[in-house]
Write an enzyme that holds these catalytic residues in place. Structure first.
Site, PDB file in Angstrom:
ATOM      1  N   HIS A  22      -7.910   6.341 -15.117  1.00 47.37           N
ATOM      2  CA  HIS A  22      -7.868   4.811 -15.078  1.00 47.37           C
ATOM      3  C   HIS A  22      -8.946   4.441 -13.984  1.00 47.37           C
ATOM      4  O   HIS A  22      -9.308   5.020 -12.861  1.00 47.37           O
ATOM      5  CB  HIS A  22      -6.652   3.863 -14.469  1.00 47.37           C
ATOM      6  CG  HIS A  22      -6.818   2.391 -14.620  1.00 47.37           C
ATOM      7  ND1 HIS A  22      -6.370   1.691 -13.985  1.00 47.37           N
ATOM      8  CD2 HIS A  22      -7.772   1.794 -15.327  1.00 47.37           C
ATOM      9  CE1 HIS A  22      -6.690   0.510 -13.902  1.00 47.37           C
ATOM     10  NE2 HIS A  22      -7.722   0.294 -15.007  1.00 47.37           N
ATOM     11  N   ASP A  30     -27.840   8.378 -27.331  1.00 50.52           N
ATOM     12  CA  ASP A  30     -28.489   8.502 -28.398  1.00 50.52           C
ATOM     13  C   ASP A  30     -29.216   9.734 -28.144  1.00 50.52           C
ATOM     14  O   ASP A  30     -29.366  10.419 -27.165  1.00 50.52           O
ATOM     15  CB  ASP A  30     -29.399   7.301 -28.731  1.00 50.52           C
ATOM     16  CG  ASP A  30     -30.592   6.979 -27.645  1.00 50.52           C
ATOM     17  OD1 ASP A  30     -30.990   8.007 -26.996  1.00 50.52           O
ATOM     18  OD2 ASP A  30     -30.858   5.807 -27.669  1.00 50.52           O
ATOM     19  N   ASP A  69     -10.573  -0.550 -20.285  1.00 51.70           N
ATOM     20  CA  ASP A  69     -10.058  -1.318 -19.016  1.00 51.70           C
ATOM     21  C   ASP A  69     -10.152  -2.623 -19.143  1.00 51.70           C
ATOM     22  O   ASP A  69     -11.175  -3.315 -19.634  1.00 51.70           O
ATOM     23  CB  ASP A  69     -11.039  -0.669 -17.767  1.00 51.70           C
ATOM     24  CG  ASP A  69     -10.295  -1.194 -16.581  1.00 51.70           C
ATOM     25  OD1 ASP A  69      -9.371  -1.955 -16.313  1.00 51.70           O
ATOM     26  OD2 ASP A  69     -10.604  -0.396 -15.411  1.00 51.70           O
ATOM     27  N   MET A  79     -27.380  -0.100 -22.643  1.00 50.09           N
ATOM     28  CA  MET A  79     -28.563  -0.167 -22.050  1.00 50.09           C
ATOM     29  C   MET A  79     -29.518  -1.248 -22.677  1.00 50.09           C
ATOM     30  O   MET A  79     -29.598  -1.336 -23.995  1.00 50.09           O
ATOM     31  CB  MET A  79     -29.431   1.085 -22.345  1.00 50.09           C
ATOM     32  CG  MET A  79     -30.938   1.299 -21.780  1.00 50.09           C
ATOM     33  SD  MET A  79     -31.751   2.856 -22.306  1.00 50.09           S
ATOM     34  CE  MET A  79     -30.849   3.976 -21.586  1.00 50.09           C
ATOM     35  N   TYR A 118     -29.157   4.895 -16.193  1.00 49.43           N
ATOM     36  CA  TYR A 118     -29.770   6.321 -15.875  1.00 49.43           C
ATOM     37  C   TYR A 118     -28.698   6.451 -14.895  1.00 49.43           C
ATOM     38  O   TYR A 118     -28.118   7.595 -14.560  1.00 49.43           O
ATOM     39  CB  TYR A 118     -31.050   6.590 -15.688  1.00 49.43           C
ATOM     40  CG  TYR A 118     -31.843   6.725 -16.809  1.00 49.43           C
ATOM     41  CD1 TYR A 118     -31.442   6.882 -18.183  1.00 49.43           C
ATOM     42  CD2 TYR A 118     -33.175   6.477 -16.641  1.00 49.43           C
ATOM     43  CE1 TYR A 118     -32.177   6.770 -19.371  1.00 49.43           C
ATOM     44  CE2 TYR A 118     -34.198   6.500 -17.920  1.00 49.43           C
ATOM     45  CZ  TYR A 118     -33.674   6.582 -19.065  1.00 49.43           C
ATOM     46  OH  TYR A 118     -34.321   6.821 -20.210  1.00 49.43           O
ATOM     47  N   TYR A 136     -32.016   2.733 -27.907  1.00 43.56           N
ATOM     48  CA  TYR A 136     -31.056   1.790 -27.143  1.00 43.56           C
ATOM     49  C   TYR A 136     -29.636   2.193 -27.837  1.00 43.56           C
ATOM     50  O   TYR A 136     -28.654   1.184 -27.738  1.00 43.56           O
ATOM     51  CB  TYR A 136     -31.558   0.198 -27.331  1.00 43.56           C
ATOM     52  CG  TYR A 136     -32.873   0.194 -26.428  1.00 43.56           C
ATOM     53  CD1 TYR A 136     -32.742   0.387 -25.059  1.00 43.56           C
ATOM     54  CD2 TYR A 136     -33.986   0.117 -27.333  1.00 43.56           C
ATOM     55  CE1 TYR A 136     -33.912   0.043 -24.409  1.00 43.56           C
ATOM     56  CE2 TYR A 136     -35.306  -0.138 -26.554  1.00 43.56           C
ATOM     57  CZ  TYR A 136     -35.097  -0.009 -25.235  1.00 43.56           C
ATOM     58  OH  TYR A 136     -36.329  -0.271 -24.546  1.00 43.56           O
TER      59      TYR A 136
END
Length: 150
Positions: A22, A30, A69, A79, A118, A136
């Protein structure tokens, strides 16, 4: 092949999803993402792959077994487009639809600035690279819980 398990989930990916706890998160990226070098810094320590799949196809398979979650706002992330943080390219719209489907309700994926993404990826449990060639196609999914039966 296993009954009830999406055939697109390979053994390495299933193992990582099962081992995560958890609050742990994974990043789904990509083909342009610096996946190998960043994956070496994660808990898994190596790159996992779901080749020949789009981001949406991989997300659909992952979300068939991974609970997201529900205790945090950053249950997922995408992103952001450089220079247009509010833009949501088609690839992100497709993954958003998979998240909404898995959750049974709309649950907008928050944007994460490119370099912050990143950095976020370096702290992930695992990095999974898809065959997605559109820009993206990079996402984060944070593992939730499955409650007791009964």
């Amino acid at each position: 092949m296993l009954k009830g398990i999406d055939h697109r989930l390979n053994a390495d990916v299933l193992g990582a999803l099962r081992a995560m706890g958890h609050g742990d998160y994974l990043v789904l990226v990509d083909t342009n993402f610096p996946a190998d070098s960043i994956a070496r810094q994660t808990v898994a320590g190596r790159l996992l792959r779901m080749e020949n799949l789009t981001s949406a196809q991989a997300a659909q398979a992952i979300l068939s077994v991974l609970p997201l979650d529900t205790f945090v706002e950053d249950f997922a992330g995408r992103m952001q487009v450089v220079g247009d943080a509010d833009a949501m390219p088609q690839v992100q719209q497709e993954v958003q639809a998979e998240v909404d489907r898995a959750e049974g309700q709309p649950r907008p994926i928050p944007g994460v600035e490119r370099f912050a993404f990143y950095d976020l990826a370096k702290g992930a449990y695992a990095v999974i690279q898809t065959g997605e060639r559109r820009f993206y196609g990079c996402f984060m999914f944070r593992k939730g819980v499955i409650g007791p039966e009964g």
